[in-house]
Design a protein around this motif. Sequence first.
Motif, PDB file in Angstrom:
ATOM      1  N   VAL A 158       0.948  -1.181  -0.013  1.00 43.03           N
ATOM      2  CA  VAL A 158       0.046  -0.023   0.012  1.00 43.03           C
ATOM      3  C   VAL A 158       0.929   1.152  -0.016  1.00 43.03           C
ATOM      4  O   VAL A 158       1.733   1.347   0.986  1.00 43.03           O
ATOM      5  N   ALA A 159       0.804   1.945  -0.955  1.00 47.93           N
ATOM      6  CA  ALA A 159       1.524   3.104  -1.203  1.00 47.93           C
ATOM      7  C   ALA A 159       0.987   4.385  -1.297  1.00 47.93           C
ATOM      8  O   ALA A 159       0.412   4.952  -2.438  1.00 47.93           O
ATOM      9  N   MET A 160       0.464   4.868   0.046  1.00 53.57           N
ATOM     10  CA  MET A 160      -0.380   6.016   0.218  1.00 53.57           C
ATOM     11  C   MET A 160       0.130   7.119   1.225  1.00 53.57           C
ATOM     12  O   MET A 160      -0.596   7.817   1.629  1.00 53.57           O
ATOM     13  N   VAL A 184       4.223   1.149   1.807  1.00 49.84           N
ATOM     14  CA  VAL A 184       5.535   1.382   0.955  1.00 49.84           C
ATOM     15  C   VAL A 184       5.813   2.766   0.541  1.00 49.84           C
ATOM     16  O   VAL A 184       6.756   3.081  -0.136  1.00 49.84           O
ATOM     17  N   GLY A 185       4.974   3.717   1.078  1.00 48.40           N
ATOM     18  CA  GLY A 185       5.489   5.163   0.865  1.00 48.40           C
ATOM     19  C   GLY A 185       5.308   5.699  -0.930  1.00 48.40           C
ATOM     20  O   GLY A 185       4.447   5.254  -1.619  1.00 48.40           O
ATOM     21  N   GLY A 186       6.468   6.024  -1.169  1.00 47.14           N
ATOM     22  CA  GLY A 186       6.552   6.415  -2.592  1.00 47.14           C
ATOM     23  C   GLY A 186       7.502   5.480  -3.360  1.00 47.14           C
ATOM     24  O   GLY A 186       7.896   5.884  -4.372  1.00 47.14           O
ATOM     25  N   GLY A 193      10.758   5.380 -11.698  1.00 47.51           N
ATOM     26  CA  GLY A 193      11.747   6.282 -11.995  1.00 47.51           C
ATOM     27  C   GLY A 193      11.299   7.797 -11.956  1.00 47.51           C
ATOM     28  O   GLY A 193      11.808   8.864 -12.275  1.00 47.51           O
ATOM     29  N   ASN A 194       9.944   8.084 -11.387  1.00 48.48           N
ATOM     30  CA  ASN A 194       9.583   9.325 -11.099  1.00 48.48           C
ATOM     31  C   ASN A 194      10.161  10.064 -10.085  1.00 48.48           C
ATOM     32  O   ASN A 194      10.359  11.370 -10.109  1.00 48.48           O
ATOM     33  N   ILE A 195      10.841   9.178  -9.210  1.00 41.98           N
ATOM     34  CA  ILE A 195      11.721   9.722  -7.961  1.00 41.98           C
ATOM     35  C   ILE A 195      13.087   8.980  -8.099  1.00 41.98           C
ATOM     36  O   ILE A 195      12.836   7.741  -8.276  1.00 41.98           O
ATOM     37  N   LYS A 196      13.933   9.718  -8.000  1.00 43.80           N
ATOM     38  CA  LYS A 196      15.267   8.831  -8.057  1.00 43.80           C
ATOM     39  C   LYS A 196      15.702   8.475  -6.584  1.00 43.80           C
ATOM     40  O   LYS A 196      15.705   9.654  -5.859  1.00 43.80           O
ATOM     41  N   ARG A 197      16.320   7.329  -6.519  1.00 46.19           N
ATOM     42  CA  ARG A 197      16.827   7.240  -4.950  1.00 46.19           C
ATOM     43  C   ARG A 197      18.156   7.751  -4.939  1.00 46.19           C
ATOM     44  O   ARG A 197      18.924   7.718  -6.181  1.00 46.19           O
ATOM     45  N   ALA A 198      18.812   7.966  -3.803  1.00 41.47           N
ATOM     46  CA  ALA A 198      20.320   8.493  -3.786  1.00 41.47           C
ATOM     47  C   ALA A 198      21.189   7.364  -4.378  1.00 41.47           C
ATOM     48  O   ALA A 198      20.804   6.095  -4.363  1.00 41.47           O
ATOM     49  N   PRO A 199      22.376   7.664  -4.750  1.00 40.86           N
ATOM     50  CA  PRO A 199      23.243   6.668  -5.354  1.00 40.86           C
ATOM     51  C   PRO A 199      23.674   5.796  -4.118  1.00 40.86           C
ATOM     52  O   PRO A 199      23.657   6.141  -2.913  1.00 40.86           O
TER      53      PRO A 199
END
Length: 240
Positions: A158-160, A184-186, A193-199
């Motif tokens: 659930v991503a809300m 699971v949030g975002g 790929g709408n939001i990038k995770r840190a390297p």
Amino acid sequence: MIRENYLGVDVCRIDMKDALDEVDRIISNRKPSFVVAINPEKIMKAQKDESLRNLLNSASMQIPDGVGVVIASRFKGGKIRSRVTGIELMENICKVSAKKGYRVFLLGAKPGVAEGASDILKKRYPGLNIVGTRDGYFKDEDEVIENIKASSPDVLFVAMGSPKQEYWITKNMDKLGVPLCMGVGGSYDVICGNIKRAPKWMCSIGLEWLYRLIKEPWRYKRMAVLPVFLLKVLFGVKRK
Ligand code: UDP
């Protein structure tokens, strides 16, 4: 499972392998359960909100998602040494599900995002059975519940956003009858790929928060809780 407690909130002393073993146990048990990712932001929110605190503590497993929890554990003589992030656990659950045939449902995020994440996950983990997707901006809750029940998943992500997703899960999990529910949030936005995770190197030295701050500066207020959390844990400032 051994738990450590920071400012009234439980966190399991586990690594990724332990978390995945527990996931298997929960799914074979068939009893509706939920897993929650714990970070300083949630712990600080729970300071002023007893019902949220009780909700977090009632989860079957509280994973050490935030670096602040690992630092707190070091300072206080605990034994949590590495993060088990929500998104990495989600990906690993998908990997295991592809092997073991667990049925997965993706609920949440803007229209189209869960479908996009589903396509990517199915490519990444061949054989993964995603039995349904649904965006997180619905009006008719009963219809969504029926939709999920009809697909009889073993795992419901659930991503809300938090704590909305956790409240939604605990309110509905008995009706849904899904063994493993997890907020699971975002994560779907990250998978698409709408939001990038840190390297990786930034994550490994505990600076994922800095990367997010640079990329999403409007989140600074949410992140400002990290130092406050650590001060409270270190100097034992009492909950008001
Ligand atoms: N979201 C949703 N329904 C809502 C509010 C938010 O599906 O009513 C989705 C939103 O589109 C995004 C996710 O929830 O995909 C929230 O992501 P965020 O990174 O804010 O999660 P958090 O950091 O709170 O865990």
